[in-house]
Write a protein that holds these residues in place. Structure first.
Motif, PDB file in Angstrom:
ATOM      1  N   GLY A  26       0.792  -1.208   0.000  1.00 39.42           N
ATOM      2  CA  GLY A  26       0.000   0.000   0.000  1.00 39.42           C
ATOM      3  C   GLY A  26       0.830   1.266   0.000  1.00 39.42           C
ATOM      4  O   GLY A  26       0.286   2.366  -0.180  1.00 39.42           O
ATOM      5  N   ALA A  27       2.141   1.137   0.192  1.00 36.98           N
ATOM      6  CA  ALA A  27       3.025   2.307   0.191  1.00 36.98           C
ATOM      7  C   ALA A  27       3.200   2.831  -1.230  1.00 36.98           C
ATOM      8  O   ALA A  27       3.192   2.065  -2.207  1.00 36.98           O
ATOM      9  N   ILE A  28       3.322   4.149  -1.332  1.00 33.78           N
ATOM     10  CA  ILE A  28       3.686   4.775  -2.602  1.00 33.78           C
ATOM     11  C   ILE A  28       5.209   4.957  -2.590  1.00 33.78           C
ATOM     12  O   ILE A  28       5.740   5.645  -1.713  1.00 33.78           O
ATOM     13  N   VAL A  29       5.886   4.334  -3.542  1.00 30.55           N
ATOM     14  CA  VAL A  29       7.358   4.300  -3.524  1.00 30.55           C
ATOM     15  C   VAL A  29       7.916   4.793  -4.855  1.00 30.55           C
ATOM     16  O   VAL A  29       7.208   4.852  -5.876  1.00 30.55           O
ATOM     17  N   THR A  30       9.181   5.159  -4.820  1.00 33.68           N
ATOM     18  CA  THR A  30       9.960   5.337  -6.057  1.00 33.68           C
ATOM     19  C   THR A  30      11.094   4.325  -6.017  1.00 33.68           C
ATOM     20  O   THR A  30      11.661   4.047  -4.954  1.00 33.68           O
ATOM     21  N   LEU A  31      11.403   3.769  -7.179  1.00 34.48           N
ATOM     22  CA  LEU A  31      12.465   2.766  -7.297  1.00 34.48           C
ATOM     23  C   LEU A  31      13.606   3.362  -8.114  1.00 34.48           C
ATOM     24  O   LEU A  31      13.414   3.794  -9.254  1.00 34.48           O
ATOM     25  N   LYS A  32      14.800   3.368  -7.523  1.00 35.56           N
ATOM     26  CA  LYS A  32      15.972   3.921  -8.205  1.00 35.56           C
ATOM     27  C   LYS A  32      16.918   2.783  -8.568  1.00 35.56           C
ATOM     28  O   LYS A  32      17.225   1.926  -7.736  1.00 35.56           O
ATOM     29  N   ASN A  33      17.380   2.817  -9.822  1.00 33.62           N
ATOM     30  CA  ASN A  33      18.354   1.812 -10.233  1.00 33.62           C
ATOM     31  C   ASN A  33      19.637   2.015  -9.460  1.00 33.62           C
ATOM     32  O   ASN A  33      20.124   3.138  -9.310  1.00 33.62           O
ATOM     33  N   ASP A  46      10.137  13.114 -10.487  1.00 34.88           N
ATOM     34  CA  ASP A  46       8.957  13.393 -11.298  1.00 34.88           C
ATOM     35  C   ASP A  46       7.792  12.603 -10.716  1.00 34.88           C
ATOM     36  O   ASP A  46       7.981  11.533 -10.132  1.00 34.88           O
ATOM     37  N   GLU A  47       6.568  13.115 -10.884  1.00 34.68           N
ATOM     38  CA  GLU A  47       5.388  12.389 -10.405  1.00 34.68           C
ATOM     39  C   GLU A  47       5.230  11.044 -11.110  1.00 34.68           C
ATOM     40  O   GLU A  47       4.649  10.104 -10.567  1.00 34.68           O
ATOM     41  N   ASN A  48       5.745  10.959 -12.338  1.00 38.68           N
ATOM     42  CA  ASN A  48       5.631   9.716 -13.103  1.00 38.68           C
ATOM     43  C   ASN A  48       6.587   8.633 -12.620  1.00 38.68           C
ATOM     44  O   ASN A  48       6.650   7.543 -13.208  1.00 38.68           O
ATOM     45  N   ASN A  49       7.345   8.923 -11.561  1.00 40.38           N
ATOM     46  CA  ASN A  49       8.232   7.909 -10.971  1.00 40.38           C
ATOM     47  C   ASN A  49       7.550   7.139  -9.836  1.00 40.38           C
ATOM     48  O   ASN A  49       8.173   6.258  -9.253  1.00 40.38           O
ATOM     49  N   LYS A  50       6.294   7.462  -9.526  1.00 36.84           N
ATOM     50  CA  LYS A  50       5.657   6.898  -8.320  1.00 36.84           C
ATOM     51  C   LYS A  50       4.852   5.636  -8.645  1.00 36.84           C
ATOM     52  O   LYS A  50       4.124   5.577  -9.641  1.00 36.84           O
ATOM     53  N   TRP A  51       5.001   4.632  -7.735  1.00 36.33           N
ATOM     54  CA  TRP A  51       4.339   3.338  -7.895  1.00 36.33           C
ATOM     55  C   TRP A  51       3.713   2.911  -6.562  1.00 36.33           C
ATOM     56  O   TRP A  51       4.251   3.219  -5.496  1.00 36.33           O
ATOM     57  N   ILE A  52       2.585   2.191  -6.644  1.00 35.21           N
ATOM     58  CA  ILE A  52       1.958   1.616  -5.448  1.00 35.21           C
ATOM     59  C   ILE A  52       2.328   0.134  -5.378  1.00 35.21           C
ATOM     60  O   ILE A  52       2.184  -0.613  -6.353  1.00 35.21           O
ATOM     61  N   LEU A  53       2.813  -0.287  -4.204  1.00 31.48           N
ATOM     62  CA  LEU A  53       3.134  -1.699  -3.967  1.00 31.48           C
ATOM     63  C   LEU A  53       1.876  -2.445  -3.534  1.00 31.48           C
ATOM     64  O   LEU A  53       1.216  -2.050  -2.558  1.00 31.48           O
ATOM     65  N   LYS A  54       1.531  -3.513  -4.272  1.00 29.77           N
ATOM     66  CA  LYS A  54       0.330  -4.281  -3.960  1.00 29.77           C
ATOM     67  C   LYS A  54       0.666  -5.767  -3.895  1.00 29.77           C
ATOM     68  O   LYS A  54       1.589  -6.229  -4.587  1.00 29.77           O
ATOM     69  N   PRO A  55      -0.083  -6.542  -3.091  1.00 27.24           N
ATOM     70  CA  PRO A  55       0.068  -8.001  -3.156  1.00 27.24           C
ATOM     71  C   PRO A  55      -0.324  -8.491  -4.554  1.00 27.24           C
ATOM     72  O   PRO A  55      -1.130  -7.862  -5.241  1.00 27.24           O
ATOM     73  N   TYR A  56       0.231  -9.609  -4.952  1.00 21.70           N
ATOM     74  CA  TYR A  56      -0.007 -10.076  -6.333  1.00 21.70           C
ATOM     75  C   TYR A  56      -1.453 -10.499  -6.557  1.00 21.70           C
ATOM     76  O   TYR A  56      -1.960 -10.481  -7.684  1.00 21.70           O
ATOM     77  N   ILE A  83       4.533  -9.616  -5.925  1.00 25.30           N
ATOM     78  CA  ILE A  83       3.904  -8.290  -5.849  1.00 25.30           C
ATOM     79  C   ILE A  83       3.450  -7.832  -7.227  1.00 25.30           C
ATOM     80  O   ILE A  83       3.812  -8.415  -8.254  1.00 25.30           O
ATOM     81  N   ARG A  84       2.641  -6.757  -7.210  1.00 24.06           N
ATOM     82  CA  ARG A  84       2.347  -5.973  -8.407  1.00 24.06           C
ATOM     83  C   ARG A  84       2.762  -4.533  -8.108  1.00 24.06           C
ATOM     84  O   ARG A  84       2.688  -4.087  -6.965  1.00 24.06           O
ATOM     85  N   LEU A  85       3.179  -3.829  -9.148  1.00 20.95           N
ATOM     86  CA  LEU A  85       3.525  -2.409  -9.035  1.00 20.95           C
ATOM     87  C   LEU A  85       2.584  -1.624  -9.941  1.00 20.95           C
ATOM     88  O   LEU A  85       2.606  -1.782 -11.165  1.00 20.95           O
ATOM     89  N   GLU A  86       1.726  -0.803  -9.328  1.00 19.07           N
ATOM     90  CA  GLU A  86       0.774  -0.001 -10.098  1.00 19.07           C
ATOM     91  C   GLU A  86       1.308   1.420 -10.261  1.00 19.07           C
ATOM     92  O   GLU A  86       1.685   2.069  -9.276  1.00 19.07           O
ATOM     93  N   HIS A  87       1.348   1.883 -11.509  1.00 22.40           N
ATOM     94  CA  HIS A  87       1.832   3.241 -11.788  1.00 22.40           C
ATOM     95  C   HIS A  87       0.778   4.235 -11.311  1.00 22.40           C
ATOM     96  O   HIS A  87      -0.378   4.208 -11.750  1.00 22.40           O
ATOM     97  N   VAL A  88       1.166   5.113 -10.387  1.00 18.98           N
ATOM     98  CA  VAL A  88       0.200   5.997  -9.726  1.00 18.98           C
ATOM     99  C   VAL A  88      -0.529   6.913 -10.709  1.00 18.98           C
ATOM    100  O   VAL A  88      -1.771   6.989 -10.692  1.00 18.98           O
ATOM    101  N   PRO A  89       0.164   7.668 -11.595  1.00 17.21           N
ATOM    102  CA  PRO A  89      -0.567   8.613 -12.447  1.00 17.21           C
ATOM    103  C   PRO A  89      -1.509   7.963 -13.458  1.00 17.21           C
ATOM    104  O   PRO A  89      -2.533   8.554 -13.813  1.00 17.21           O
ATOM    105  N   THR A  90      -1.176   6.736 -13.950  1.00 21.75           N
ATOM    106  CA  THR A  90      -1.980   6.150 -15.038  1.00 21.75           C
ATOM    107  C   THR A  90      -2.805   4.942 -14.598  1.00 21.75           C
ATOM    108  O   THR A  90      -3.692   4.502 -15.345  1.00 21.75           O
TER     109      THR A  90
END
Length: 639
Positions: free
Chosen positions: A344-351, A384-394, A411-418
């Protein structure tokens, strides 16, 4: 010290004709001279290098004339045109960032840009002009100080070249000729009149070579370990540090000075009149001033650079999460976030690789012919706002309870803006064809089984909890058996020239490592992340890794006018500095450039001929009177 009569007697004992040397004693002289004599003619030529008072006056007259011409040609109309010219748009802007203490990324070391910023600050520039594009009017901005500073550094190249050749040859004609070639070259004149890195770079390069020549001369004349010798040796080391602190291309000058120093030390070692301890002292002195001193100064320049640029800016995203936590205004500076990552956390993932960007998506599809026409996924180096993802159970859209993410979870990663899920499938990646395409797929978080990823912590075990910033993660695609990665390749313009993201079947891909940087979740307690901020040495080495990666990734942009290396020395094509009502075009003087090439070829011929002549003279002298190779040092006094 021997008297003139004693030196005269020294000549006569060897049967030389003293009459040819009488004129050498008629004027005051204060220069020690080493003479390696083989013939009377060679000795006479060596003595003639000691300047008389008339030659001394001629030297200053010629040098003064060169200074006057240098000032007249370099500073004439230096503030015209009063608009941004060529790369002033970059380096003027970077000077502004130093004044504003705003962090940025550049592929070059910092000294040149720091000096430009300092010159602007000291001359009244406030750092607020945007330097948007070439041709923009300055409109009352105090840009003149930065222009004049760069011009002054460029102007100093001419007299320094004169001094360098004088120390190497002792020839007034050769010194004037070398200075004139730089003085009257239009290319050098234009390149050194604007707010660019080239004037400080060439200034420090020339100063390094001048110091090298002076140290070599002082060593030959027996002044080693004197105050002048130490000063010039330290000056040379300092200039080498400044050269590589402006651009890495300065390493070529370091190589030149290193080879010349090795040659000097070889000559010192070959002087059998000196004990071996003398050679050891020479080696230690040069190691201290030409190796240790430049390293210390180079690190000091970076320390100042990182201390000054302590506010968040456009370059944050090129650096690691820990590095960014030192920057005032960055989302990680003195920030408090949950230590653990929960569903449920909104995260950014950095390489996690050096210079790696953020996992990013935007509401644009891959074009036809580049895999499935689904939403693009890239890495982007800016926040950028387009870097944000929601962590969800699969298998769920949300969780009522607080559940932390652990090693091995699906897990699934849902792109927040789209509202689309991170997805991969058996389609070729758009650029790296051996990898699989990564997209965003579905609607409002609902997709298919190809949206499922397994979280793996590097070095982790079952039950280990994913932690913000510090956990190094691999996202393993549960269906296709590949890992989420980023390549070093840029997408075309349809992908906004961002970096490609793919799913690599090689699960050992070193670029497939990520970390959670931002972690927004109100249901867990927050901790302060300042404790994870790295020290100076860590940031110093990371800065270099990012710069080197940036340099290796440089390539011409689509439609950009380029030139090939073979065109540079022949002056094949110039560069527009200003294309508005006041036109400025960089093009070298063809007479100077082409004759330079001819002289280089002629030098090779003359050098080979002289080597042969010297070798033949050495062979003949071996059967002579046995006095070859003797060294004499004396100081001529005044009559």
């Amino acid at each position: 010290m021997p008297t003139d009569s004693e030196i005269f007697g020294f000549f006569q004992k060897r049967g030389w004709h003293a009459e040819s040397l009488v004129a050498m004693f008629r004027a005051p002289r204060e220069h020690c001279v080493y003479v390696k004599f083989k013939t009377e003619e060679l000795l006479t030529a060596a003595l003639l290098e000691c300047p008389s008072s008339e030659a001394f006056l001629n030297w200053w007259i010629l040098f003064g004339a060169i200074l006057v011409l240098t000032v007249g040609t370099r500073f004439y109309n230096v503030t015209i045109p009063d608009h941004v010219c060529w790369d002033e748009t970059h380096f003027g802007k970077m000077g502004s960032w130093y004044i504003n203490r705003t962090f940025f990324f550049d592929v070059h070391p910092p000294l040149g840009k720091m000096l430009i910023g300092l010159s602007g600050y000291l001359t009244g520039y406030d750092g607020k002009y945007p330097f948007d594009k070439p041709g923009d009017k300055y409109n009352g901005t105090h840009y003149e100080g930065m222009r004049i500073f760069c011009t002054a550094l460029g102007a100093a190249i001419v007299p320094m070249s004169f001094h360098t050749v004088w120390d190497m040859t002792g020839s007034l004609m050769a010194s004037a000729f070398a200075a004139a070639y730089i003085l009257f070259d239009i290319g050098m004149l234009i390149l050194n009149r604007y707010i660019l890195l080239d004037p400080p770079l060439i200034f420090f390069m020339t100063a390094s070579v001048m110091g090298m020549a002076r140290v070599s001369k002082l060593t030959r004349e027996g002044h080693s370990f004197g105050s002048s010798w130490w000063s010039w040796l330290s000056f040379t080391g300092g200039m080498l540090a400044c050269t590589i602190s402006v651009k890495f291309v300065g390493l070529f000058v370091v190589l030149l000075v290193g080879l010349h120093t090795a040659s000097d030390l070889w000559d010192v070692l070959g002087d059998l009149s000196r004990p071996i301890w003398y050679t050891v002292k020479q080696l230690a002195a040069r190691a201290l001033t030409l190796i240790v001193l430049p390293i210390v100064l180079y690190a000091t320049f970076f320390y100042i650079h990182l201390a000054v640029l302590n506010h968040s800016g456009s370059g944050d995203g090129f650096y690691s999460s820990g590095f960014q936590s030192n920057l005032v205004g960055n989302s990680l500076y003195n920030v408090s976030m949950p230590r653990q990552v929960a569903y449920g956390a909104i995260v950014t993932l950095k390489n996690h690789k050096t210079g790696g960007g953020y996992l990013h998506s935007h509401n644009h599809l891959y074009p036809k012919g580049f895999g499935a026409q689904q939403q693009q996924v890239t890495t982007y180096s800016h926040k950028d706002e387009n870097n944000k993802w929601i962590l969800k159970p699969y298998n769920e859209q949300s969780t009522a309870n607080v559940t932390v993410v652990k090693h091995g979870d699906l897990i699934r990663l849902e792109h927040v803006p789209t509202g689309r899920n991170l997805h991969s499938h058996r389609e070729q990646a758009p650029v790296t064809k051996k990898h699989m395409q990564v997209t965003c797929y579905g609607e409002t978080g609902v997709g298919d089984s190809n949206d499922v990823w397994q979280v793996r912590i590097l070095g982790g075990r079952d039950g280990d909890v994913v932690e913000t910033v510090t956990s190094r993660l691999v996202l393993y695609h549960y269906i296709e058996r590949c890992v989420l990665t980023t390549t070093t390749k840029q997408l075309p313009k349809w992908g906004f020239e961002q970096q490609e993201v793919t799913c690599n079947p090689n699960i050992r891909d070193r670029a497939a490592v990520w970390n959670v940087e931002d972690n927004q979740f109100d249901k867990l307690p927050s901790v302060n992340f300042q404790v994870y901020a790295p020290g100076f040495l860590s940031r110093f080495f990371e800065s270099h890794a990012v710069m080197l990666q940036g340099n290796s990734g440089l390539k011409p942009k689509e439609g950009e006018v380029t030139s090939r290396p073979w065109q540079w020395p022949i002056n094949y094509r110039g560069q527009f500095f200003s294309g508005s009502e006041h036109r400025v075009y960089l093009l070298g003087n063809p007479v100077i450039w082409w004759s330079n090439l001819a002289f280089l070829a002629l030098f090779v011929v003359v050098f080979l001929v002289e080597i042969v002549k010297q070798q033949r003279a050495g062979d003949q002298s071996e059967t002579g009177n046995g006095e070859n190779g003797e060294f004499v040092m004396f100081k001529l006094g005044s009559n």
